[in-house]
Scaffold this motif. Structure first.
Motif, PDB file in Angstrom:
ATOM      1  N   GLN A 298       0.882  -1.323  -0.096  1.00  0.00           N
ATOM      2  CA  GLN A 298       0.182  -0.008   0.039  1.00  0.00           C
ATOM      3  C   GLN A 298       0.721   1.233  -0.135  1.00  0.00           C
ATOM      4  N   ALA A 299       0.246   2.514  -0.406  1.00  0.00           N
ATOM      5  CA  ALA A 299       1.134   3.545  -0.434  1.00  0.00           C
ATOM      6  C   ALA A 299       1.346   3.876   0.970  1.00  0.00           C
ATOM      7  N   GLY A 300       2.785   4.385   1.405  1.00  0.00           N
ATOM      8  CA  GLY A 300       2.963   4.625   2.765  1.00  0.00           C
ATOM      9  C   GLY A 300       3.719   3.252   3.306  1.00  0.00           C
ATOM     10  N   ASP A 301       3.727   2.421   2.701  1.00  0.00           N
ATOM     11  CA  ASP A 301       4.744   1.052   3.360  1.00  0.00           C
ATOM     12  C   ASP A 301       6.059   1.230   3.056  1.00  0.00           C
ATOM     13  N   LEU A 302       6.726   0.775   3.987  1.00  0.00           N
ATOM     14  CA  LEU A 302       8.411   0.864   3.940  1.00  0.00           C
ATOM     15  C   LEU A 302       8.820  -0.327   3.301  1.00  0.00           C
ATOM     16  N   VAL A 303       9.843  -0.340   2.247  1.00  0.00           N
ATOM     17  CA  VAL A 303      10.118  -1.528   1.577  1.00  0.00           C
ATOM     18  C   VAL A 303      11.663  -1.400   1.253  1.00  0.00           C
ATOM     19  N   PHE A 304      12.300  -2.592   1.304  1.00  0.00           N
ATOM     20  CA  PHE A 304      13.772  -2.718   0.769  1.00  0.00           C
ATOM     21  C   PHE A 304      13.801  -2.837  -0.668  1.00  0.00           C
ATOM     22  N   LEU A 305      14.684  -2.161  -1.359  1.00  0.00           N
ATOM     23  CA  LEU A 305      15.214  -2.231  -2.808  1.00  0.00           C
ATOM     24  C   LEU A 305      16.031  -3.185  -3.078  1.00  0.00           C
ATOM     25  N   LYS A 306      15.887  -4.223  -3.991  1.00  0.00           N
ATOM     26  CA  LYS A 306      17.074  -4.969  -4.615  1.00  0.00           C
ATOM     27  C   LYS A 306      17.986  -4.466  -5.321  1.00  0.00           C
ATOM     28  N   VAL A 307      19.237  -4.507  -5.140  1.00  0.00           N
ATOM     29  CA  VAL A 307      20.267  -4.182  -5.846  1.00  0.00           C
ATOM     30  C   VAL A 307      21.122  -5.281  -6.126  1.00  0.00           C
ATOM     31  N   SER A 308      21.432  -5.296  -7.788  1.00  0.00           N
ATOM     32  CA  SER A 308      22.238  -6.435  -8.224  1.00  0.00           C
ATOM     33  C   SER A 308      23.836  -6.359  -7.862  1.00  0.00           C
ATOM     34  N   PRO A 309      24.491  -7.157  -7.132  1.00  0.00           N
ATOM     35  CA  PRO A 309      26.054  -6.857  -7.088  1.00  0.00           C
ATOM     36  C   PRO A 309      26.761  -7.315  -8.299  1.00  0.00           C
ATOM     37  N   PHE A 310      27.481  -6.387  -8.562  1.00  0.00           N
ATOM     38  CA  PHE A 310      28.343  -6.901  -9.739  1.00  0.00           C
ATOM     39  C   PHE A 310      29.833  -6.952  -9.067  1.00  0.00           C
ATOM     40  N   ARG A 311      30.533  -7.852  -9.880  1.00  0.00           N
ATOM     41  CA  ARG A 311      31.961  -8.048  -9.654  1.00  0.00           C
ATOM     42  C   ARG A 311      32.883  -6.946  -9.765  1.00  0.00           C
ATOM     43  N   SER A 312      33.785  -6.673  -9.012  1.00  0.00           N
ATOM     44  CA  SER A 312      34.773  -5.549  -8.739  1.00  0.00           C
ATOM     45  C   SER A 312      33.993  -4.126  -9.083  1.00  0.00           C
ATOM     46  N   VAL A 313      32.851  -3.869  -8.675  1.00  0.00           N
ATOM     47  CA  VAL A 313      32.247  -2.820  -8.757  1.00  0.00           C
ATOM     48  C   VAL A 313      31.861  -2.383  -7.333  1.00  0.00           C
ATOM     49  N   MET A 314      32.295  -1.292  -6.577  1.00  0.00           N
ATOM     50  CA  MET A 314      32.086  -0.528  -5.533  1.00  0.00           C
ATOM     51  C   MET A 314      30.948  -0.110  -5.304  1.00  0.00           C
ATOM     52  N   ARG A 315      29.795  -0.600  -4.463  1.00  0.00           N
ATOM     53  CA  ARG A 315      28.517  -0.155  -4.172  1.00  0.00           C
ATOM     54  C   ARG A 315      28.270   0.028  -2.708  1.00  0.00           C
ATOM     55  N   PHE A 316      27.845   0.987  -2.447  1.00  0.00           N
ATOM     56  CA  PHE A 316      27.245   1.181  -1.037  1.00  0.00           C
ATOM     57  C   PHE A 316      28.419   0.845   0.172  1.00  0.00           C
ATOM     58  N   GLY A 317      29.574   1.070  -0.449  1.00  0.00           N
ATOM     59  CA  GLY A 317      30.795   0.677   0.440  1.00  0.00           C
ATOM     60  C   GLY A 317      31.439  -0.523   0.550  1.00  0.00           C
ATOM     61  N   HIS A 318      30.889  -1.428  -0.248  1.00  0.00           N
ATOM     62  CA  HIS A 318      31.324  -2.709  -0.237  1.00  0.00           C
ATOM     63  C   HIS A 318      31.785  -3.105  -1.766  1.00  0.00           C
ATOM     64  N   LYS A 319      32.414  -4.121  -2.012  1.00  0.00           N
ATOM     65  CA  LYS A 319      32.818  -4.507  -3.246  1.00  0.00           C
ATOM     66  C   LYS A 319      32.458  -6.031  -3.584  1.00  0.00           C
ATOM     67  N   GLY A 320      31.555  -6.268  -4.825  1.00  0.00           N
ATOM     68  CA  GLY A 320      30.986  -7.550  -5.448  1.00  0.00           C
ATOM     69  C   GLY A 320      30.168  -8.135  -4.421  1.00  0.00           C
ATOM     70  N   LYS A 321      30.670  -9.429  -4.121  1.00  0.00           N
ATOM     71  CA  LYS A 321      29.793 -10.321  -3.326  1.00  0.00           C
ATOM     72  C   LYS A 321      29.196  -9.804  -1.958  1.00  0.00           C
ATOM     73  N   LEU A 322      30.385  -8.917  -1.261  1.00  0.00           N
ATOM     74  CA  LEU A 322      29.931  -8.354  -0.270  1.00  0.00           C
ATOM     75  C   LEU A 322      29.281  -7.259  -0.152  1.00  0.00           C
ATOM     76  N   ALA A 323      28.735  -6.877  -1.311  1.00  0.00           N
ATOM     77  CA  ALA A 323      28.017  -5.652  -1.368  1.00  0.00           C
ATOM     78  C   ALA A 323      26.430  -6.120  -0.795  1.00  0.00           C
ATOM     79  N   PRO A 324      25.750  -5.139  -0.345  1.00  0.00           N
ATOM     80  CA  PRO A 324      24.455  -5.533   0.255  1.00  0.00           C
ATOM     81  C   PRO A 324      23.502  -6.034  -0.891  1.00  0.00           C
ATOM     82  N   ARG A 325      22.513  -6.876  -0.777  1.00  0.00           N
ATOM     83  CA  ARG A 325      21.743  -7.407  -1.548  1.00  0.00           C
ATOM     84  C   ARG A 325      20.479  -6.268  -1.736  1.00  0.00           C
ATOM     85  N   TYR A 326      20.028  -5.847  -0.731  1.00  0.00           N
ATOM     86  CA  TYR A 326      18.783  -4.834  -0.475  1.00  0.00           C
ATOM     87  C   TYR A 326      19.335  -3.638   0.354  1.00  0.00           C
ATOM     88  N   VAL A 327      18.869  -2.430  -0.222  1.00  0.00           N
ATOM     89  CA  VAL A 327      18.985  -1.512   0.437  1.00  0.00           C
ATOM     90  C   VAL A 327      17.756  -0.557   0.695  1.00  0.00           C
TER      91      VAL A 327
END
Length: 102
Positions: A22-51
């Motif tokens: 419903q409108a107003g609900d809080l959800v996590f957003l799935k992000v795809s981890p990529f090899r050797s790409v720094m996302r959200f402070g971590h690299k590769g498989k250690l990057a978070p799956r959801y933000v």
């Protein structure tokens, strides 16, 4: 063939669950981890799956939702498919700080 198809469909449908928000609900957003790409402070498989969590602003269609994203994620389109979202259960350890998207 029909019996095999029905059997496989029954196995697959056991794991499926209808997702609806419903409108107003809080959800996590799935992000795809990529090899050797720094996302959200971590690299590769250690990057978070959801933000997140992010708030749902409106329901666009039966399977699409518009999210209220922070200014750091302004380069990303704000409409997402329901399968890219996960319901947020209140827990302070889930919140991730986003420094930049690169």
């Amino acid at each position: 063939m029909k019996a095999a198809k029905d059997r496989q469909a029954s196995y697959a449908n056991k794991r499926r669950r209808p997702l609806e928000f419903q409108a107003g609900d809080l959800v996590f957003l799935k992000v795809s981890p990529f090899r050797s790409v720094m996302r959200f402070g971590h690299k590769g498989k250690l990057a978070p799956r959801y933000v997140g969590p992010y708030e749902i602003v409106e329901r666009i269609g039966p399977l699409a939702y518009r999210l209220l994203l922070p200014p750091e994620l302004s380069s990303i389109h704000d409409v997402f498919h329901v399968f890219m979202l996960r319901k947020y259960e209140t827990d302070p350890s889930h919140v991730l700080r986003i420094t930049r998207l690169s």
